[in-house]
Enzyme design. Structure first.
Site, PDB file in Angstrom:
ATOM      1  N   LYS A   1      13.592 113.189  11.256  1.00  0.00           N
ATOM      2  CA  LYS A   1      13.337 112.290  12.394  1.00  0.00           C
ATOM      3  C   LYS A   1      11.869 112.372  12.815  1.00  0.00           C
ATOM      4  O   LYS A   1      11.248 111.360  13.126  1.00  0.00           O
ATOM      5  CB  LYS A   1      14.244 112.657  13.581  1.00  0.00           C
TER       6      LYS A   1
ATOM      7  N   LYS B   1      21.590 108.841   2.160  1.00  0.00           N
ATOM      8  CA  LYS B   1      22.991 109.196   2.427  1.00  0.00           C
ATOM      9  C   LYS B   1      23.709 108.029   3.112  1.00  0.00           C
ATOM     10  O   LYS B   1      23.105 107.355   3.947  1.00  0.00           O
ATOM     11  CB  LYS B   1      22.979 110.425   3.359  1.00  0.00           C
TER      12      LYS B   1
ATOM     13  N   LYS C   1      26.877 106.670   9.283  1.00  0.00           N
ATOM     14  CA  LYS C   1      27.473 105.770  10.276  1.00  0.00           C
ATOM     15  C   LYS C   1      26.437 105.180  11.224  1.00  0.00           C
ATOM     16  O   LYS C   1      26.697 104.227  11.928  1.00  0.00           O
ATOM     17  CB  LYS C   1      28.573 106.484  11.070  1.00  0.00           C
TER      18      LYS C   1
HETATM   19  P1  TYM Z   1      28.831 114.391  10.915  1.00  0.00           P
HETATM   20  O1  TYM Z   1      29.640 113.771  11.980  1.00  0.00           O
HETATM   21  O2  TYM Z   1      27.480 113.832  10.634  1.00  0.00           O
HETATM   22  O3  TYM Z   1      29.650 114.379   9.574  1.00  0.00           O
HETATM   23  C1  TYM Z   1      30.976 114.869   9.537  1.00  0.00           C
HETATM   24  C2  TYM Z   1      31.276 115.440   8.158  1.00  0.00           C
HETATM   25  O4  TYM Z   1      31.145 114.412   7.175  1.00  0.00           O
HETATM   26  C3  TYM Z   1      30.217 114.822   6.165  1.00  0.00           C
HETATM   27  N1  TYM Z   1      29.476 113.636   5.716  1.00  0.00           N
HETATM   28  C4  TYM Z   1      29.350 113.283   4.439  1.00  0.00           C
HETATM   29  N2  TYM Z   1      29.834 113.828   3.310  1.00  0.00           N
HETATM   30  C5  TYM Z   1      29.535 113.201   2.136  1.00  0.00           C
HETATM   31  N3  TYM Z   1      28.774 112.073   2.068  1.00  0.00           N
HETATM   32  C6  TYM Z   1      28.275 111.490   3.179  1.00  0.00           C
HETATM   33  N4  TYM Z   1      27.552 110.379   3.094  1.00  0.00           N
HETATM   34  C7  TYM Z   1      28.563 112.098   4.439  1.00  0.00           C
HETATM   35  N5  TYM Z   1      28.249 111.798   5.716  1.00  0.00           N
HETATM   36  C8  TYM Z   1      28.801 112.755   6.483  1.00  0.00           C
HETATM   37  C9  TYM Z   1      29.300 115.817   6.870  1.00  0.00           C
HETATM   38  O5  TYM Z   1      28.653 116.668   5.952  1.00  0.00           O
HETATM   39  C10 TYM Z   1      30.271 116.540   7.766  1.00  0.00           C
HETATM   40  O6  TYM Z   1      30.958 117.564   7.070  1.00  0.00           O
HETATM   41  N6  TYM Z   1      27.121 118.508  13.146  1.00  0.00           N
HETATM   42  C11 TYM Z   1      28.248 117.936  12.446  1.00  0.00           C
HETATM   43  C12 TYM Z   1      29.536 117.999  13.239  1.00  0.00           C
HETATM   44  C13 TYM Z   1      29.861 119.363  13.710  1.00  0.00           C
HETATM   45  C14 TYM Z   1      30.441 120.407  12.945  1.00  0.00           C
HETATM   46  C15 TYM Z   1      30.567 121.526  13.827  1.00  0.00           C
HETATM   47  C16 TYM Z   1      30.862 120.511  11.609  1.00  0.00           C
HETATM   48  C17 TYM Z   1      29.658 119.832  14.959  1.00  0.00           C
HETATM   49  N7  TYM Z   1      30.080 121.133  15.044  1.00  0.00           N
HETATM   50  C18 TYM Z   1      31.079 122.737  13.405  1.00  0.00           C
HETATM   51  C19 TYM Z   1      31.386 121.732  11.183  1.00  0.00           C
HETATM   52  C20 TYM Z   1      31.496 122.820  12.082  1.00  0.00           C
HETATM   53  C21 TYM Z   1      27.922 116.487  12.138  1.00  0.00           C
HETATM   54  O7  TYM Z   1      27.091 115.894  12.761  1.00  0.00           O
HETATM   55  O8  TYM Z   1      28.716 115.960  11.155  1.00  0.00           O
END
Ligand code: TYM
Length: 336
Positions: free
Chosen positions: A117, A199, A202
């Protein structure tokens, strides 16, 4: 990770700062479902993480509700998994602050998401977004998770969590279990259909590169049919030189279970149109199934009940851990 480790604890979360995507499903959500029989599974909706970037309140409400419904529609079972909303368990924010105080600015400066960012010249980066890896560490450490199933992009945050847990244990005595990330071998990083060097995300609003789990299947098919490919005219797995085709192979293999090598053989000598159409069939069949179950969940009244039960279970665990942490630090002096 050994597969037959009964009752080890697994924890993960998704941040519904938009509608959940096919990337979330392949990289994370479907693995939560797969693991819930063999592990004590804790899955939450990371709504505190959502607000690290401004969210329209009405949209956020809808996205949160849809995310819980999708957890259930994709097969998470509240009888087998603890499912809750992060903000219903206040201990996350409290341990998050304690984690802030045990992390260094240099560590957070190295986090890829933040660095990207800054590199893009974004000027509206909130303090919450900068320190969010500390909150994520708290999310994990509160529950003594053994494993954290995530996609590739979140691995760095789990590594930081390990460092913070070890540092805390070293300073204050054994307190936290040091978790391990679990990243799928296939599908850990699903790429954008319109720009396979990025990647699938969303936050790419209106982008043709992202498929949403609740998207109309005709629109999803269109996006796949117009996915960016190359001039090679050969279905081959080569993420370096054929990133678009390799991404479609990954998507198809993840959803159908058919190994990539087998798909490559099956489509040898076939045109990209035929291959894309087969990928679209698999994706649309999966979306249709999820969407049908989503409708049932929405009508069933299961959401409130699931979150109520899940937050009660989570709170019990979180309270105990936070008490221990605060005693260790010396913050709590009354006898318990
Ligand atoms: P987030 O919401 O960005 O993504 C959620 C999960 O989806 C996976 N992911 C993907 N995997 C493969 N290809 C993609 N294009 C793709 N986009 C997203 C992410 O790797 C993730 O596993 N900070 C985290 C949420 C969180 C969390 C936690 C996760 C908060 N606290 C504690 C595990 C443990 C996040 O923003 O994920």
């Amino acid at each position: 990770m050994e597969s037959a480790e009964k009752r080890k604890r697994m924890l993960s979360g998704i941040k519904p700062s938009g509608q959940l995507t096919l990337g979330n499903y392949i990289g994370a959500l479907r693995n939560f479902v797969r693991y819930q029989d063999d592990y004590e599974m804790i899955v939450f909706i990371a709504n505190l993480h959502c607000i690290t970037v401004y969210q329209d309140p009405q949209e956020l409400k809808k996205n949160l509700r849809d995310a819980v419904a999708l957890y259930l529609a994709c097969g998470l079972d509240p009888q087998r998994a603890t499912i809750f909303l992060q903000s219903d368990v206040l201990e996350h924010a409290q341990l998050g602050f304690i984690m802030n105080c045990n992390s260094y600015q240099g560590e957070l400066n190295r986090m890829t998401q933040y660095k990207d960012k800054v590199a893009k010249g974004e000027t509206n980066i909130t303090v919450g977004l900068y320190t969010y890896p500390c909150l994520m560490a708290a999310d994990i450490l509160l529950y003594d998770a053994d494993y954290v199933p995530v996609g590739e992009d979140q691995k760095q945050h789990v590594e930081l969590t390990r460092d913070l847990a070890q540092r805390f244990n070293h300073r204050y005595g054994d307190t936290f279990r040091v978790p391990e990330p679990v990243v799928p071998q296939v599908g850990a990083r699903i790429m954008s259909l319109s720009d396979p060097s990025k990647k699938m995300s969303k936050s790419d609003k209106g982008d043709k590169g992202c498929i949403y789990l609740l998207e109309d299947v005709r629109s999803a098919r269109k996006k796949i049919m117009s996915a960016v490919t190359d001039m090679e005219a050969c279905v081959r797995f080569d993420p370096q030189d054929q990133p678009g085709i390799s991404n479609l192979l990954t998507i198809m293999s993840s959803l159908s279970g058919e190994p990539i090598e087998q798909l490559v053989q099956r489509f040898a000598g076939k045109g990209y149109g035929e291959f894309k159409s087969a990928v679209a069939d698999v994706v649309c069949a999966q979306l249709s199934e999820i969407q049908a179950r989503y409708q049932q969940v929405i009508q069933s009244g299961m959401i409130e009940q699931t979150l109520q039960q899940g937050s009660e279970q989570a709170r019990r665990l979180a309270r105990r851990k936070l008490d221990k942490v605060q005693r260790k630090i010396g913050m709590e002096f009354r006898k318990k």
